[in-house]
Enzyme design. Structure first.
Site, PDB file in Angstrom:
ATOM      1  N   GLU A   1       0.628  -1.035   0.194  1.00 42.19           N
ATOM      2  CA  GLU A   1       0.100  -0.003   0.032  1.00 42.19           C
ATOM      3  C   GLU A   1       0.935   1.211  -0.061  1.00 42.19           C
ATOM      4  O   GLU A   1       1.800   1.219   0.881  1.00 42.19           O
ATOM      5  CB  GLU A   1      -0.923   0.119   1.247  1.00 42.19           C
ATOM      6  CG  GLU A   1      -1.988   1.252   1.168  1.00 42.19           C
ATOM      7  CD  GLU A   1      -2.264   1.797   2.611  1.00 42.19           C
ATOM      8  OE1 GLU A   1      -2.206   2.938   2.782  1.00 42.19           O
ATOM      9  OE2 GLU A   1      -2.340   0.718   3.432  1.00 42.19           O
TER      10      GLU A   1
ATOM     11  N   CYS B   1      -2.361   7.941   4.879  1.00 43.57           N
ATOM     12  CA  CYS B   1      -2.455   7.819   3.725  1.00 43.57           C
ATOM     13  C   CYS B   1      -3.917   8.138   3.307  1.00 43.57           C
ATOM     14  O   CYS B   1      -4.086   8.415   2.042  1.00 43.57           O
ATOM     15  CB  CYS B   1      -2.077   6.094   3.581  1.00 43.57           C
ATOM     16  SG  CYS B   1      -2.664   5.108   4.409  1.00 43.57           S
TER      17      CYS B   1
END
Length: 533
Positions: free
Chosen positions: A290, A324
């Site tokens: 990720e 994020c």
């Protein structure tokens, strides 16, 4: 043996408030003082043994960079080779014990973390990652959830067996990967720090754990909990190391996979290294990664103004925007802009910022000097360009800690740097669009960045929601309706994105665990025919 695991309840629903005068607050404050006064030494943990090297770094507190929390030893090439050998030697025994014995260790760790080790770890998160008590509690609770839910998902996976047929028995042997796994978590989430090395281990893999260097102290506290819970030697090897030594791990023939969360640039370099060395490996390595996002809040003209404004503030400035999933851009209709602007500017000015040991501060500092310098480049860009207007914030101060004010920017250029590039700090940029350009602006939102992590639509018009959900289908792996684009909960919102945001392997669900398994099908025939015809 039948060993039942009930579906767990989310520990996220049991976070503590640390009210003034409470025992919880007193215990936390004692741990905070202890951490500030008593810096520790952090060794490598290789094959269950403490290892020290000549390469030592200081771990500092972001909101007071004169405070040294720990001195951490870094692994060199020889230590990494030892860690790989330890992981490979531990693999057979760990992979072949019954799954419920493995799971029992992580259930033990979850109980320790939410119980007797809670205050120490909350304090470590606060001091090492500059999170307020609420953010720290959420972070710790999420790791407890990862361990409890991954135990439950593991049982579900192993129970998945093929169809049976008359005269034959069919089985799936849920094998771990053949080799070792490298876990590379980020600085921003303690929970990810603990999940990335343990998720593969729960289904039988052995791992090397490279914590983010800036938060080695908080990650080491997790490692100590795992050891206390009974983790066998060599299963998880704690080896902070410089990226210059990465090829020792990535070029090894037994390298089986990487569990990564970090920047797009770093994952790309790792992927290129793996591709260049692909013929050296015993198996094709699994790449589960990720990366970043340019996450959005999109407001329709029917949305509630106050609720939208509140979601912008919490989505953009929670943990100083260092998520994020943090809201980094917003699209607001012209008809609602003046109302929204007034509220968010006023709310941003009310946010308190400072050392998180003062428990009433909402914002702490960004993680380190490199992050500080990168973020203020965008603020300076906004200050100097005619494309932007800074509505509030824009200040920063590094005299004691890496502090950046919560900053709201308005832009007339929806394709400018502040609307398209990841900033990873307390900065949100807003583009105001004409109400009759809803669909066109949705397409702009979808196409203007290479990322695809999270986003949200704020609307009371169901047809508008349907339109947004359709046109933004690939712009967010986690899409929220009438909420901020942050706050995924294990077991409820499996997390991950595609495009330049990663491989979308959905942490917090069984889907992630499947990536760490290589199933073998076994067919046993009861009675063979004797005639060929």
């Amino acid at each position: 043996m039948i060993w039942n695991i009930e579906k767990p309840e989310n520990n996220m629903d049991k976070i503590l408030s640390y009210e003034k005068g409470s025992d919880d607050r007193k215990k936390l404050e004692q741990e905070l003082k202890k951490i500030k006064k008593e810096p520790i030494e952090i060794p490598l943990i290789i094959n269950g043994e403490e290892v020290r090297t000549d390469d030592v770094m200081n771990i500092r507190s972001p909101h007071d960079h004169n405070t040294i929390l720990a001195k951490a030893h870094l692994a060199g090439e020889e230590e990494l080779k030892e860690a790989i050998d330890a992981a490979l030697n531990a693999h057979d025994q760990w992979a072949n014990i019954d799954w419920y014995h493995r799971i029992g260790i992580f259930k033990n760790a979850a109980t320790l973390l939410e119980g007797p080790k809670r205050y120490r770890n909350i304090a470590a998160i606060m001091m090492n990652q500059s999170k307020n008590t609420y953010e720290a509690e959420i972070d710790l609770a999420e790791l407890v959830d990862f361990w409890n839910f991954n135990a439950y998902f593991t049982k579900q996976i192993y129970e998945g067996q093929p169809k049976q047929y008359h005269g034959e028995t069919n089985r799936l042997d849920w094998r771990p990967l053949e080799g070792f796994v490298l876990a590379v978590p980020p600085f921003n989430f303690y929970s990810i720090g603990g999940n990335l090395p343990t998720a593969p281990a729960m289904v039988g893999n052995t791992t090397l754990w490279k914590p983010a260097r800036s938060v080695t102290f908080a990650n080491y506290e997790i490692m100590k909990v795992l050891e206390l819970a009974g983790l066998p030697k060599g299963v998880i090897n704690f080896v902070p190391f410089s990226s210059k030594h990465a090829e020792v791990v990535l070029k090894h023939p037994a390298f089986a996979g990487i569990h990564f969360t970090g920047s797009y640039e770093t994952l790309t370099k790792i992927w290129q290294t793996i591709g260049h060395n692909i013929r050296k490996y015993k198996n094709f390595p699994r790449i589960i990664g990720e990366t970043g996002g340019k996450d959005f809040i999109f407001m329709h003209h029917t949305a509630d103004v106050e609720k939208t404004a509140d979601r912008i503030i919490h989505g953009a400035f929670g943990y100083q925007g260092q998520k994020c999933s943090a809201a980094s851009r917003a699209y607001i209709p012209q008809s609602k802009w003046e109302q929204v602007k007034t509220i968010i500017v006023d709310k941003a000015k009310e946010l308190t910022q400072g050392p998180v040991e003062k428990l009433d501060n909402f914002l702490g500092a960004v993680i380190d000097e490199a992050a500080f310098r990168k973020i203020i480049e965008y603020i300076d860009e906004a200050d100097q360009s005619n494309d932007y207007t800074i509505l509030t914030g824009g200040g920063y101060d590094d005299s004691k800690g890496w502090f950046i004010e919560p900053t709201i920017v308005q832009t007339t250029n929806p394709n400018g740097k502040l609307m398209t590039e990841e900033i990873f700090g307390p900065v949100i940029t807003i583009y105001v669009y004409a109400d009759d350009q809803f669909e066109e602006t949705l397409k702009l939102c979808d196409e203007s960045t290479p990322f695809g992590l999270t986003g949200s639509i704020m609307s009371q018009d169901r047809y508008a929601i349907v339109k947004a959900e359709s046109l933004l289908r690939y712009s967010a792996g986690n899409f929220y309706i009438n909420d901020k684009p942050t706050g995924a909960v294990v077991g409820r919102q499996p997390f991950g994105g595609a495009r330049n945001s990663g491989t979308n392997d959905k942490a917090g669900s069984y889907l992630n665990l499947l990536r760490w398994l290589s199933p073998r099908n076994i067919k046993e025939t009861q009675v063979l025919p004797t005639d060929w015809d």
